[in-house]
Design an enzyme around this catalytic site. Structure first.
Site, PDB file in Angstrom:
ATOM      1  N   TYR A 119       1.307   1.000   4.515  1.00  0.00           N
ATOM      2  CA  TYR A 119       1.965   0.630   3.506  1.00  0.00           C
ATOM      3  C   TYR A 119       2.410   2.083   2.561  1.00  0.00           C
ATOM      4  O   TYR A 119       1.614   3.039   2.587  1.00  0.00           O
ATOM      5  CB  TYR A 119       1.623  -0.457   2.609  1.00  0.00           C
ATOM      6  CG  TYR A 119       0.599  -0.606   1.983  1.00  0.00           C
ATOM      7  CD1 TYR A 119       0.017  -1.942   1.645  1.00  0.00           C
ATOM      8  CD2 TYR A 119      -0.568   0.570   1.718  1.00  0.00           C
ATOM      9  CE1 TYR A 119      -1.077  -2.119   1.024  1.00  0.00           C
ATOM     10  CE2 TYR A 119      -1.676   0.200   1.261  1.00  0.00           C
ATOM     11  CZ  TYR A 119      -1.893  -0.998   0.977  1.00  0.00           C
ATOM     12  OH  TYR A 119      -3.204  -1.446   0.215  1.00  0.00           O
ATOM     13  N   GLU A 120       3.445   1.900   1.824  1.00  0.00           N
ATOM     14  CA  GLU A 120       3.995   3.029   1.110  1.00  0.00           C
ATOM     15  C   GLU A 120       4.517   4.236   2.016  1.00  0.00           C
ATOM     16  O   GLU A 120       4.082   5.435   1.366  1.00  0.00           O
ATOM     17  CB  GLU A 120       2.783   3.696  -0.056  1.00  0.00           C
ATOM     18  CG  GLU A 120       2.459   2.331  -1.023  1.00  0.00           C
ATOM     19  CD  GLU A 120       3.368   1.382  -1.695  1.00  0.00           C
ATOM     20  OE1 GLU A 120       4.289   2.275  -1.838  1.00  0.00           O
ATOM     21  OE2 GLU A 120       3.291   0.513  -1.955  1.00  0.00           O
ATOM     22  N   GLY A 121       4.794   3.999   3.079  1.00  0.00           N
ATOM     23  CA  GLY A 121       5.340   4.823   4.098  1.00  0.00           C
ATOM     24  C   GLY A 121       4.243   5.216   4.930  1.00  0.00           C
ATOM     25  O   GLY A 121       2.982   5.675   4.460  1.00  0.00           O
TER      26      GLY A 121
END
Length: 595
Positions: A439-441
């Site tokens: 997550y968050e890229g």
């Protein structure tokens, strides 16, 4: 039973002896954060994490969140723990005093985040997302929105989320379909569905403030047409208290591999009332402010889980009896030796230790420079500091979560079969750590950001903020015989990094896929070289204290771990450099149909 003790001795070593934590009080706005106050905060944070949050970690994982009739109940004990957390002022620690915050330095907040992630990552997602929402609103919202929402986010009576992706688009936010229709009163009606929304619905706060990416009518295609809106779960009344229920609801909970006590929600917006944050079609700029803060925080999640896994693996290795030392029995009065005597167990434990302590130094380096970027009185110094933070953010996010996952897996391996079952808690650390790489890229996206955006930015200006101090350190210390075992390997790794940088830049001009093919290896080459620089400095700081001035052996262990890193982990950079130099043809020329 699982254990956790906040590593305050090492945290203070990195903060004060490596990163000039005492100099924080010289920065405008941070004058009160001298060593006395900072140590008091760290001591109290350790107590909270060890005695309140950590005891809920395993039970929260086993119970999980419950979804009934559109509402979400967090596991037993979470609401009471959050009340203690909020009443203790922890939600306001790193927030602007103008809105009720304490204005703590990023360095102090980062150390607290690490403790919280070690103790109970699921719990940490709730205040963590709220702080991300605070960052975006503080930087881009109107004064009216700030006045209405920030005090409540800061004092923790309200929480926040970031509503980005949708079922069909993943990381490609240019594909989002959520729409925002203007109303005569200046508000907007939002329609759409968002997925993977951490803390999207729960029972910890009286209101939840959603930051939602959506498209205005006639908006340009792609990310250039995305706007950001603040959409509360409950519409605030004129006096600021919660009023009418908004048309936003949780449709379901995800059943996840890890962080099971964190509510990951599908959220439906059915004409929900929201207000524009910032300028139309400029929502990504505000959201990236939130995401960059979250990416640094996610890196710390990998660090925190690596730390708690390492602590438990060491304790187990000291107690578990199995086999005899290859050099002869070490505990002849016992039926077998502790597994700590075995070379492979020591290899795993030292790898974990080197990862954790090196990553802590990198996280604190980024945080310390972030404090300069926010507070230094010289604009040129602030710009230089911001350049460095921009450069290392993808490295911190990806490297720390990759090494954190590796470390938690090593923790399971030390336990053997007992690590694979639930009794000792090691398998939860692996499951919890896995999401941080996504997550968050995803970490592949972080690598592309490093080679595609940060490396060429401003004709290489960002890179120089890292390359110049490392090169200067190598030149200044290369003749020091006491540091030869550390500076020599660093210099070789740094040379590989320089060569790889030039090669990727040259090849990428004519074949963009070459840069993409090398990106993940380059990020790790960069990150391991950065850790080598920090380990060399940690050895330099520690060497003068080894001996009579080191009664507990802290500095001796620091130097020994630095040697292990240089001899047993840093050589990975040779393989990474070889992979980069090989180019991407073997993967890009592979026929699609053959997969």
């Amino acid at each position: 039973m699982p254990i956790y003790k906040a590593p305050l001795r090492d945290m203070r070593f990195v903060l004060y002896e490596l990163m000039d934590g005492d100099g924080l009080a010289a920065l405008p706005g941070l004058e009160t954060f001298d060593r006395t106050l900072t140590d008091a905060i760290l001591d109290e944070a350790a107590r909270l994490c060890e005695t309140v949050l950590f005891p809920l970690n395993r039970s929260g994982d086993e119970e999980g969140c419950r979804f009934e009739n559109g509402t979400v109940a967090t596991p037993a004990g979470f609401a009471e723990a959050y009340r203690l957390f909020r009443n203790g002022g922890w939600t306001s620690l790193a927030c602007d005093p103008a809105y009720g915050g304490q204005g703590a330095p990023a360095t102090v907040a980062t150390l607290f985040q690490e403790m919280m992630c070690s103790a109970n990552l699921s719990f940490g997602t709730y205040p963590g997302l709220s702080h991300g929402a605070y960052v975006a609103l503080h930087g881009y919202a109107s004064d009216d929105i700030k006045a209405r929402y920030l005090p409540k986010l800061v004092d923790g009576t309200w929480s926040g989320t970031m509503c980005l992706t949708e079922p069909h688009c993943g990381t490609d936010l240019g594909l989002i379909r959520t729409s925002a229709e203007p109303r005569e009163d200046g508000s907007y009606a939002l329609f759409g569905t968002k997925i993977f929304i951490s803390a999207g619905e729960h029972d910890l706060t009286e209101n939840i403030v959603h930051l939602v990416l959506a498209r205005l009518p006639g908006a340009p295609k792609g990310t250039a047409g995305i706007s950001l809106f603040v959409v509360p779960k409950v519409l605030p009344a004129e006096d600021g208290r919660p009023g009418l229920r908004n048309a936003v609801a949780c449709g379901s909970l995800e059943h996840k591999m890890g962080i099971r006590a964190s509510a990951t929600c599908l959220m439906n917006f059915d004409g929900a009332t929201g207000w524009l944050v910032g300028e139309p079609h400029k929502g990504m700029r505000a959201m990236f402010a939130m995401m960059n803060a979250e990416r640094l925080a996610v890196g710390v999640q990998g660090l925190g889980l690596g730390e708690v896994s390492y602590q438990n693996a060491v304790a187990y290795a000291r107690d578990r009896l199995q086999g005899r030392s290859l050099a002869g029995a070490k505990a002849p009065d016992r039926p077998a030796d502790p597994i700590l005597v075995h070379p492979d167990v020591r290899r795993m434990l030292l790898t974990a230790r080197a990862h954790v302590e090196g990553c802590r130094a990198l996280a604190l380096w980024a945080a310390r420079v972030l404090d300069d970027a926010r507070h230094h009185p010289d604009p040129a110094e602030r710009q230089a500091a911001d350049d460095f933070v921009q450069l290392v953010t993808p490295v911190v996010k990806a490297l720390l979560t990759d090494l954190g996952f590796e470390t938690t897996n090593l923790g399971v391996q030390v336990f053997g079969g007992h690590g694979y079952i639930r009794e000792h808690g090691q398998e939860q650390h692996v499951r919890d750590a896995r999401i941080a790489q996504i997550y968050e890229g995803t970490n592949g996206i972080q690598a592309l950001d490093l080679v595609g955006r940060k490396m060429p930015a401003h004709a290489g200006r960002y890179l120089r903020r890292f390359f110049h101090p490392v090169a200067g350190y190598i030149e200044a210390k290369s003749a020091d015989p006491e540091l030869a075992a550390f500076v020599g390997p660093l210099a070789k790794a740094f040379g590989r990094l320089q060569q790889a940088t030039a090669t990727i830049a040259r090849r990428g001009l004519s074949r963009p896929e070459e840069a993409g093919a090398a990106a993940s290896e380059y990020l790790h080459l960069f990150g391991l070289t950065a850790l080598a620089y920090l380990w060399a400095r940690m050895a330099e700081v520690s060497l003068p204290h080894v001996g009579e001035a080191d009664p507990d052996g802290f500095y001796r262990a620091k130097v020994a771990t630095a040697r292990f890193y240089m001899e047993r982990i840093l050589p990975r950079t040779g393989a990474l450099a070889a992979q980069i130099m090989a180019g991407g043809r073997t993967m890009m020329d592979f026929e699609d149909a053959a997969f």
